[in-house]
Write an enzyme that holds these catalytic residues in place. Structure first.
Site, mmCIF file in Angstrom:
data_model
loop_
_atom_site.group_PDB
_atom_site.id
_atom_site.type_symbol
_atom_site.label_atom_id
_atom_site.label_comp_id
_atom_site.label_asym_id
_atom_site.label_seq_id
_atom_site.Cartn_x
_atom_site.Cartn_y
_atom_site.Cartn_z
ATOM 1 N N MET A 12 0.850 -1.200 0.000
ATOM 2 C CA MET A 12 0.000 0.000 0.000
ATOM 3 C C MET A 12 0.878 1.239 0.000
ATOM 4 S SD MET A 12 -1.339 0.163 3.956
ATOM 5 C CE MET A 12 -2.266 1.662 3.738
ATOM 6 N N ASP A 14 -0.096 5.757 -0.851
ATOM 7 C CA ASP A 14 -0.849 6.950 -0.433
ATOM 8 C C ASP A 14 -2.291 6.701 0.034
ATOM 9 O OD1 ASP A 14 1.304 7.580 -2.027
ATOM 10 O OD2 ASP A 14 0.167 8.779 -3.448
ATOM 11 N N TRP A 38 5.450 -2.084 -5.215
ATOM 12 C CA TRP A 38 4.597 -1.146 -5.947
ATOM 13 C C TRP A 38 4.273 -1.726 -7.327
ATOM 14 C CZ3 TRP A 38 4.422 1.555 -10.467
ATOM 15 C CH2 TRP A 38 3.535 2.645 -10.522
ATOM 16 N N PHE A 73 -3.990 5.891 -10.157
ATOM 17 C CA PHE A 73 -3.130 6.619 -9.227
ATOM 18 C C PHE A 73 -3.968 7.382 -8.192
ATOM 19 C CE2 PHE A 73 1.393 7.372 -11.167
ATOM 20 C CZ PHE A 73 1.607 6.016 -11.221
ATOM 21 N N ASP A 140 -2.774 13.470 -9.214
ATOM 22 C CA ASP A 140 -3.269 13.505 -7.830
ATOM 23 C C ASP A 140 -4.313 14.606 -7.581
ATOM 24 O OD1 ASP A 140 -1.359 11.495 -7.622
ATOM 25 O OD2 ASP A 140 0.154 12.825 -6.754
#
Ligand code: FRU
Length: 429
Positions: A12, A14, A38, A73, A140
């Site tokens: 995991m 963000d 990742w 993302f 993001d």
């Protein structure tokens, strides 16, 4: 870790789209459901009624390979005027690579955040919005509503330029207009890119949080009519390099609650955790106050209190515990002694030590391997340490406004020695 939030297994990173919805806290997070490293970014999902106990739920978002996605993302979630929840995230694929070509997608849940449908007209934001301005690492989305419009900030950097946050507006969540470069990193900070910007109102000011591939920082200041940001205070959100990419929500009590990703914390079959939920407040000098949500106190069990203790020796054992899970609240009389604090060890004679000390003459704080400036405010009489040890995680709060989240793999998970230390004494608790 026993009480820090984690995925059920595997990788995991963000926190994504934290949201308070119908009386419950929902956390999503960057997750690889196929392994410990990742990759294959999905949005994991969990919910809680008390910020302490979390129920894992099925994965919320998976890459739609048939639509060219390889990763979902980071991003955010909002409730619209009709009560429907929408998640915004950065969609990455072979034709929309992260560096140069990322696009922003929307997904909607009509069933109380159980299942999500991706908007057929995705992407909702593309780089075409910027005209001649070329932005790299554009990602993001952090979305919010204000007056009668929706806004989003995104991170990245203009080609050849420094890290920045970009701001956009929409009447309906799908048609967006680029407003301005909200704010750009200053040359002396040497930040080539900004990730995961958060932008919100707190105590009459605006807070801009950003992750520059380095210590996470924040500004407080004002939003100007031309949609640029005028900074006042510039601070560090957490002094540890293990803290990264935080995200936050506003809950039913109007509390601004933030979680960060603790990176490089790992064991067999798992990698990554979140910090405790932190309540942010605004302080008169423009800095942020930061405290763990008081709900965490519900985890307390046996308690030991030490009062009016003064020591002059280099170290004194204050407590020993047959557990790796401890909360310490230590209030030092700041005017007594010159350099003092606590030290954590897995055994009294162990070489492995975690110092949490302050030097009153140099105004320097040392927490584990991190040393940084810390001075008391005028009128402040005490050095107040609040330390959460959770096996190999040591999360430290100083005077309700400074945080440092350490990962100490060598701490023994089942035992903890808490020492008081002085370099120039005495010290007084
Ligand atoms: C920050 C970050 C984000 C990105 C995500 C991918 O840690 O690099 O910028 O969206 O992780 O997992």
């Amino acid at each position: 870790p026993a009480y820090h939030f984690q995925a059920p297994a595997y990788w995991m990173n963000d926190p994504n789209g934290p949201i308070y919805y119908q009386g419950e806290y929902h956390l999503f997070y960057q997750h690889n459901p196929y392994g410990e490293n990742w990759g294959h970014m999905h949005w994991g999902h969990a919910k809680s009624q008390d910020l302490v106990h979390w129920e894992h739920l099925p994965i919320a978002l998976a890459p739609s390979e048939d639509r060219g996605e390889e990763h979902c993302f980071s991003g955010s979630a909002i409730v619209d005027e009709k009560g429907t929840v929408h998640a915004f995230y950065t969609s990455i694929g072979p034709k929309t690579p992260a560096g140069d070509g990322a696009v922003q997608w929307m997904a909607t849940s009509e069933d109380g955040l159980r299942t999500w449908k991706k908007y057929p007209g995705n992407p909702v934001l593309t780089e075409k919005l910027h005209g001649d301005l070329k932005i790299l690492d554009w990602r993001d989305p952090f979305v919010w509503r204000e007056k009668d419009a929706w806004y989003v900030v995104l991170g990245g950097h203009p080609q050849g330029g420094r890290g920045a946050a970009f701001i956009y507006r929409s009447p309906n969540l799908v048609d967006w207009k680029f407003l301005n470069i909200l704010y750009q990193s200053q040359p002396e900070d040497q930040e080539g890119n900004w990730e995961c910007p958060n932008f919100f109102e707190l105590g009459g000011k605006r807070v801009l949080v950003y992750s520059p591939h380095n210590r996470v920082r924040y500004y407080t200041g004002d939003l100007q009519p031309d949609y640029t940001f005028k900074p006042g205070y510039h601070g560090v959100l957490d002094y540890s390099p293990n803290f990264y990419a935080p995200n936050c929500l506003l809950d039913g009590q109007g509390r601004r609650i933030l979680w960060g990703w603790i990176r490089e914390v790992k064991g067999p079959g798992w990698n990554g955790a979140f910090t405790l939920p932190r309540i942010l407040t605004s302080r008169p000098d423009g800095s942020l106050g930061m405290e763990p949500a008081p709900e965490i106190a519900s985890l307390r069990e046996s308690h030991k209190k030490i009062e009016n203790q003064t020591w002059n020796t280099r170290s004194t054992v204050l407590d020993e515990r047959e557990t790796g899970c401890v909360e310490i609240q230590a209030v030092f009389e700041a005017s007594v002694g010159e350099s003092f604090g606590l030290r954590l060890r897995p055994a009294p004679d162990s070489e492995i030590t975690v110092p949490i000390t302050w030097n009153r003459s140099t105004n320097q704080m040392t927490i584990g391997g991190q040393t940084f400036d810390f001075a008391l405010d005028t009128g402040e009489k005490n050095l107040e340490l609040r330390v959460f040890v959770d096996k190999l995680i040591v999360e430290v709060y100083v005077n309700r406004r400074i945080c440092c989240t350490l990962v100490v793999p060598d701490l023994r998970p089942d035992r903890l020695v808490i020492e008081g230390v002085v370099e120039k004494g005495p010290a007084r608790l």
